[in-house]
Design a protein around this motif. Structure first.
Motif, PDB file in Angstrom:
ATOM      1  N   VAL A 148     -65.013 -34.637  25.498  1.00  0.00           N
ATOM      2  CA  VAL A 148     -64.825 -35.343  26.766  1.00  0.00           C
ATOM      3  C   VAL A 148     -66.140 -35.971  27.224  1.00  0.00           C
ATOM      4  CG1 VAL A 148     -64.177 -35.073  29.203  1.00  0.00           C
ATOM      5  CG2 VAL A 148     -62.946 -33.819  27.422  1.00  0.00           C
ATOM      6  N   VAL A 149     -66.017 -37.180  27.763  1.00  0.00           N
ATOM      7  CA  VAL A 149     -67.142 -37.907  28.332  1.00  0.00           C
ATOM      8  C   VAL A 149     -66.795 -38.267  29.769  1.00  0.00           C
ATOM      9  CG1 VAL A 149     -68.623 -39.944  28.184  1.00  0.00           C
ATOM     10  CG2 VAL A 149     -67.752 -38.863  26.080  1.00  0.00           C
ATOM     11  N   VAL A 150     -67.605 -37.807  30.723  1.00  0.00           N
ATOM     12  CA  VAL A 150     -67.373 -38.117  32.127  1.00  0.00           C
ATOM     13  C   VAL A 150     -68.502 -39.020  32.605  1.00  0.00           C
ATOM     14  CG1 VAL A 150     -67.096 -37.209  34.456  1.00  0.00           C
ATOM     15  CG2 VAL A 150     -66.220 -35.909  32.496  1.00  0.00           C
ATOM     16  N   VAL A 151     -68.146 -40.242  32.999  1.00  0.00           N
ATOM     17  CA  VAL A 151     -69.125 -41.215  33.472  1.00  0.00           C
ATOM     18  C   VAL A 151     -68.942 -41.366  34.978  1.00  0.00           C
ATOM     19  CG1 VAL A 151     -69.993 -43.568  33.239  1.00  0.00           C
ATOM     20  CG2 VAL A 151     -68.987 -42.418  31.252  1.00  0.00           C
ATOM     21  N   HIS A 152     -70.011 -41.128  35.732  1.00  0.00           N
ATOM     22  CA  HIS A 152     -69.897 -41.162  37.192  1.00  0.00           C
ATOM     23  C   HIS A 152     -71.233 -41.570  37.804  1.00  0.00           C
ATOM     24  CE1 HIS A 152     -72.306 -37.476  37.768  1.00  0.00           C
ATOM     25  NE2 HIS A 152     -71.768 -37.118  36.588  1.00  0.00           N
ATOM     26  N   GLU A 153     -71.221 -41.803  39.085  1.00  0.00           N
ATOM     27  CA  GLU A 153     -72.450 -42.138  39.786  1.00  0.00           C
ATOM     28  C   GLU A 153     -73.110 -40.875  40.318  1.00  0.00           C
ATOM     29  OE1 GLU A 153     -71.185 -44.919  42.752  1.00  0.00           O
ATOM     30  OE2 GLU A 153     -71.417 -46.625  41.403  1.00  0.00           O
TER      31      GLU A 153
END
Length: 541
Positions: free
Chosen positions: A536-541
């Motif tokens: 899993v890859v979680v991209v967020h600010e």
């Protein structure tokens, strides 16, 4: 042979009458002398010969045979005349009886104890009028108390028609039999009164009493939530009345002109189905079989929804004949709708990173994708068969775990890409960092921001050529990399970027990528060695 024995007859004169014939030897009787026959006249008429008795020798002349009719034929004729006279007399008496009993009651006829034998309807009418004139009576029983008179019964005004009706019930054609029988016309009077004003009066009184009363309840089968199943509900007694039974008891009491009629318990309506009826037990068992279809629907082993016995019971119907029907379709439709809503791809997820930072992210292609139709079909089968139990929701795409309250459906192992910090962290199964690096994300000014969301690694094959195209379709760039690890389709991913002078900070603002996550070559190689397809890859600010 001597002359005169077999020859021409000898003339016999008057003087010879009564003379004995001559004796012959051997005892043979001589032929009697024949009388002389006069000559036939010219007219052709035969002279009348007077009858003659037999001669002394027993001979009868041939012309005298059957001169008189036989006596037995005369006897039959006389017998027939006598029988015809008798039958005529019987018929006359019979039809006379028919006429008489067409207008009068048979012998041995009574009504309410009065002898009406041989009386006409008019006479019976007068007798009834005398009895009914001032008659009043009370009716008392369960829930009913009233005082009635002959007018309420419709007897005083209709006694003539009652009498006529009673006579009409007789069969005058059967009078030869009926006159020897006893006839009590009280029952006919009861029947007449039951169809008179009395019936209307009592029916109205019963309806009023029943409006205040409680009707009996039949034993039945019903769902008991406390018991968790269908049970036989016992019958309940009531206090409502049966109008026809009330009318019958009152009528039979009043035909004897009793001052008071007390109703028996037979007038009370009774349950028609009792708890010991075998059909109730059969219906109960059939309904409970459907309750066995109670289901627990799980996602990754965690219960997400359930179909309880209470819910199944809402869709079981018991007919008046105790037939049991179950319609699973409303439950199946509800499951399909809820399962559709369980998809988590693109959903908002809120969680706390291991270092304590609260993260909220939306979008991406990672998560559960349910097969609602296949799940609905499986639910229908389980409900219909009564198998029940646990059913795993059928998926087209799986996630690591069922969503928690914040919607997080991935485990502790994942890559966290913080665009604000321009830093990426790879957390292992135990939640510890197993890899991290500064990054360069997409350049925001040119609309090339790195897309946020929750994704998963699609491939990790190593070397690749990256190509970019302008909006008009012409090639924008073509770059060969050593390590290509895409997570958004095959267009955005991690890769080595040896051309970047630095990583982290705000370098991305002016020198950002076309959307990919640029890594130092050594860090890209390290990540390539740690990543697995599906991470899993979680991209967020």
């Amino acid at each position: 042979m001597p002359e005169g024995r077999f020859g021409a007859p000898r003339p016999v004169g008057p003087q010879a009458t009564g003379a004995m014939p001559p004796q012959h030897d051997q005892g043979t009787a001589a032929m009697p002398p024949q009388p002389s026959r006069p000559a036939i006249s010219g007219t052709g008429a035969m002279p009348v010969v007077p009858p003659m008795g037999p001669t002394s020798g027993g001979y009868v002349p041939g012309y005298q045979v059957n001169a008189r009719p036989p006596k037995k034929h005369r006897g039959l004729k006389i017998f027939g005349i006598v029988m015809a006279s008798i039958l005529g007399a019987i018929a006359l008496v019979y039809f006379a009886g028919v006429i008489v009993f067409s207008g009068r009651f048979f012998p041995q006829s009574t009504i309410i104890g009065m002898d009406i034998s041989g009386k006409t309807p008019e006479e019976v009418h007068q007798m009834l009028d005398e009895v009914l004139g001032d008659y009043t009576f009370k009716v008392e029983g369960p829930g009913l108390s009233l005082t009635l008179d002959a007018t309420d019964m419709g007897m005083a005004l209709d006694s003539q028609s009652i009498a006529d009706g009673l006579l009409a019930e007789m069969n005058p054609w059967a009078w030869p039999y009926e006159v020897f029988q006893r006839h009590d016309d009280t029952d006919d009077l009861v029947s007449t009164l039951e169809n008179s004003k009395l019936a209307d009066t009592l029916t109205a009184a019963v309806e009023e009493a029943n409006a205040r009363g409680t009707a009996p309840k039949n034993a039945t089968v019903a769902y008991d939530a406390d018991e968790g199943g269908y049970v036989v509900v016992p019958e309940e007694e009531g206090n409502t009345l049966l109008a026809d039974v009330v009318i019958d008891e009152v009528t039979r009491g009043t035909v004897n002109f009793a001052p008071k009629v007390t109703l028996s318990d037979a007038v009370l309506a009774k349950p028609t189905v009792t708890r010991d009826d075998p059909a109730l037990a059969e219906a109960r068992d059939a309904a409970n079989k459907h309750l066995g279809g109670a289901l627990s629907l799980t996602m990754a082993g965690a219960e997400k929804m359930a179909i309880t016995a209470d819910e199944i019971a809402e869709h079981i119907t018991l007919g008046d004949d105790l037939s049991v029907t179950f319609d699973p379709e409303p439950l199946v439709a509800a499951v399909k709708e809820k399962v559709n809503a369980m998809d988590t791809t693109g959903a908002t997820r809120t969680f706390t990173r291991p270092d304590g930072k609260a993260v909220t992210v939306k979008g991406g292609d990672y998560g559960w994708i349910t097969d609602s139709q296949a799940t609905a079909d499986a639910v229908r089968e389980a409900l219909t068969s009564g198998a029940g139990g646990t059913l795993e929701i059928i998926m087209k795409q799986n996630a690591a775990q069922a969503p928690d309250e914040g919607g997080r459906d991935f485990g502790t192992r994942y890559i966290d890409v913080d665009l604000t910090e321009q830093h990426a962290r790879f957390y292992g199964e135990d939640g510890a960092i197993i890899w991290e690096s500064d990054i360069v994300s997409g350049k925001p000014a040119d609309g090339r921001d790195t897309p946020q969301g929750t994704y998963y690694i699609k491939t990790n094959d190593g070397k690749s050529v990256l190509r970019g195209y302008k909006p008009d379709g012409t090639k924008d760039y073509e770059t060969e990399v050593e390590f290509w690890m895409p997570f958004k389709d095959n267009s955005v991913g991690f890769h080595d970027a040896g051309w970047q002078e630095k990583f982290g900070g705000d370098w991305y603002v002016e020198h950002g990528s076309h959307g990919c996550i640029n890594l130092p070559p050594d860090k890209a190689e390290e990540l390539h060695g740690l990543l697995s397809v599906g991470d899993v890859v979680v991209v967020h600010e």
